[in-house]
Design a protein around this motif. Sequence first.
Motif, PDB file in Angstrom:
ATOM      1  N   ASN A  68       0.818  -1.214   0.000  1.00 46.80           N
ATOM      2  CA  ASN A  68       0.000   0.000   0.000  1.00 46.80           C
ATOM      3  C   ASN A  68       0.852   1.264   0.000  1.00 46.80           C
ATOM      4  N   ALA A  69       1.980   1.235   0.685  1.00 48.14           N
ATOM      5  CA  ALA A  69       2.877   2.399   0.674  1.00 48.14           C
ATOM      6  C   ALA A  69       3.407   2.643  -0.735  1.00 48.14           C
ATOM      7  N   GLU A  70       3.784   1.569  -1.435  1.00 47.51           N
ATOM      8  CA  GLU A  70       4.255   1.711  -2.817  1.00 47.51           C
ATOM      9  C   GLU A  70       3.128   2.207  -3.722  1.00 47.51           C
ATOM     10  N   LEU A  71       1.939   1.671  -3.519  1.00 50.17           N
ATOM     11  CA  LEU A  71       0.792   2.090  -4.313  1.00 50.17           C
ATOM     12  C   LEU A  71       0.485   3.563  -4.099  1.00 50.17           C
ATOM     13  N   GLU A  72       0.451   3.964  -2.848  1.00 48.39           N
ATOM     14  CA  GLU A  72       0.173   5.355  -2.527  1.00 48.39           C
ATOM     15  C   GLU A  72       1.218   6.277  -3.155  1.00 48.39           C
ATOM     16  N   ALA A  73       2.479   5.902  -3.072  1.00 48.82           N
ATOM     17  CA  ALA A  73       3.545   6.707  -3.682  1.00 48.82           C
ATOM     18  C   ALA A  73       3.381   6.756  -5.199  1.00 48.82           C
ATOM     19  N   GLY A  74       3.056   5.625  -5.800  1.00 53.50           N
ATOM     20  CA  GLY A  74       2.876   5.589  -7.248  1.00 53.50           C
ATOM     21  C   GLY A  74       1.731   6.473  -7.729  1.00 53.50           C
ATOM     22  N   LEU A  75       0.667   6.524  -6.948  1.00 56.36           N
ATOM     23  CA  LEU A  75      -0.487   7.333  -7.340  1.00 56.36           C
ATOM     24  C   LEU A  75      -0.303   8.818  -7.051  1.00 56.36           C
ATOM     25  N   VAL A 131      -7.898 -10.737  -0.953  1.00 51.04           N
ATOM     26  CA  VAL A 131      -7.098 -10.089   0.097  1.00 51.04           C
ATOM     27  C   VAL A 131      -6.453  -8.821  -0.468  1.00 51.04           C
ATOM     28  N   LEU A 132      -5.864  -8.938  -1.631  1.00 49.16           N
ATOM     29  CA  LEU A 132      -5.149  -7.802  -2.231  1.00 49.16           C
ATOM     30  C   LEU A 132      -6.096  -6.681  -2.639  1.00 49.16           C
ATOM     31  N   VAL A 133      -7.231  -7.040  -3.215  1.00 48.65           N
ATOM     32  CA  VAL A 133      -8.208  -6.014  -3.598  1.00 48.65           C
ATOM     33  C   VAL A 133      -8.723  -5.294  -2.354  1.00 48.65           C
ATOM     34  N   ALA A 134      -9.048  -6.058  -1.309  1.00 51.48           N
ATOM     35  CA  ALA A 134      -9.555  -5.441  -0.079  1.00 51.48           C
ATOM     36  C   ALA A 134      -8.520  -4.523   0.564  1.00 51.48           C
ATOM     37  N   ALA A 135      -7.261  -4.902   0.503  1.00 51.28           N
ATOM     38  CA  ALA A 135      -6.205  -4.091   1.117  1.00 51.28           C
ATOM     39  C   ALA A 135      -5.929  -2.817   0.330  1.00 51.28           C
ATOM     40  N   THR A 136      -5.962  -2.902  -0.988  1.00 52.20           N
ATOM     41  CA  THR A 136      -5.576  -1.750  -1.810  1.00 52.20           C
ATOM     42  C   THR A 136      -6.740  -0.829  -2.183  1.00 52.20           C
ATOM     43  N   GLU A 156      -2.068   2.315   5.618  1.00 46.46           N
ATOM     44  CA  GLU A 156      -1.533   1.389   6.616  1.00 46.46           C
ATOM     45  C   GLU A 156      -2.657   0.700   7.385  1.00 46.46           C
ATOM     46  N   GLN A 157      -3.654   1.463   7.790  1.00 42.86           N
ATOM     47  CA  GLN A 157      -4.753   0.872   8.553  1.00 42.86           C
ATOM     48  C   GLN A 157      -5.564  -0.111   7.712  1.00 42.86           C
ATOM     49  N   ALA A 158      -5.772   0.187   6.440  1.00 47.41           N
ATOM     50  CA  ALA A 158      -6.495  -0.739   5.563  1.00 47.41           C
ATOM     51  C   ALA A 158      -5.730  -2.049   5.440  1.00 47.41           C
ATOM     52  N   ALA A 159      -4.430  -1.955   5.241  1.00 47.67           N
ATOM     53  CA  ALA A 159      -3.613  -3.164   5.118  1.00 47.67           C
ATOM     54  C   ALA A 159      -3.646  -3.977   6.410  1.00 47.67           C
ATOM     55  N   ARG A 160      -3.529  -3.319   7.527  1.00 51.24           N
ATOM     56  CA  ARG A 160      -3.545  -4.022   8.818  1.00 51.24           C
ATOM     57  C   ARG A 160      -4.896  -4.685   9.068  1.00 51.24           C
ATOM     58  N   GLY A 161      -5.965  -3.996   8.740  1.00 49.09           N
ATOM     59  CA  GLY A 161      -7.302  -4.554   8.923  1.00 49.09           C
ATOM     60  C   GLY A 161      -7.542  -5.774   8.055  1.00 49.09           C
ATOM     61  N   VAL A 162      -7.087  -5.726   6.832  1.00 51.35           N
ATOM     62  CA  VAL A 162      -7.248  -6.865   5.926  1.00 51.35           C
ATOM     63  C   VAL A 162      -6.402  -8.041   6.389  1.00 51.35           C
TER      64      VAL A 162
END
Length: 177
Positions: A68-75, A131-136, A156-162
């Motif tokens: 998610n950190a990489e995704l957020e940076a990419g976007l 899992v990946l769709v729910a996290a991202t 971070e919270q979305a990833a932890r929750g998933v």
Amino acid sequence: MRELLVQEGYDALSVDAVAERAGVHRTTVYRRWRDVGGLLADVLDAAGSDAWRPPDTGTLEGDLVAVNAELEAGLTDQPVTAALIAASFRSPEAAAALQRFWYDRYTRCAVVVERAVARGEVPEGTCARRVLVAATAPVYQQILLMRDRSDPLLAEQAARGVALAAAHGVFVGGQQE
């Protein structure tokens, strides 16, 4: 082409504009791409041919947080990413290329769930794609749809929750991809 797409948007993108920006005659561009959709599809296909692999932090939670950190940076750091996604809604060729890109990325990321199953963090049969769709998904929602970057904890919270939900078997069953 990328700069033009980011600066002017899809409506300003044409083969002629791309040729002018590249400093070549328009027939040079037309020979390779018959329209903007084909050009965008090639850009997206090229993005999927990189050597990227998901991080291995040693835990599912850590891996999802890192993805998610990489995704957020990419976007947020690369405006062309959001522009290509937006343009894919306007071109069937670009939409198909974006679908291929996402299929490839989710296939590559499946290893984070496979590793978690092997470590005993999540039950056998956990669907990696879900899992990946729910996290991202929350990251895409916040940045692309809401155009809001004001919640630095969301990814971070979305990833932890998933990861927690996956550990409890929420993503077991259904079609495995």
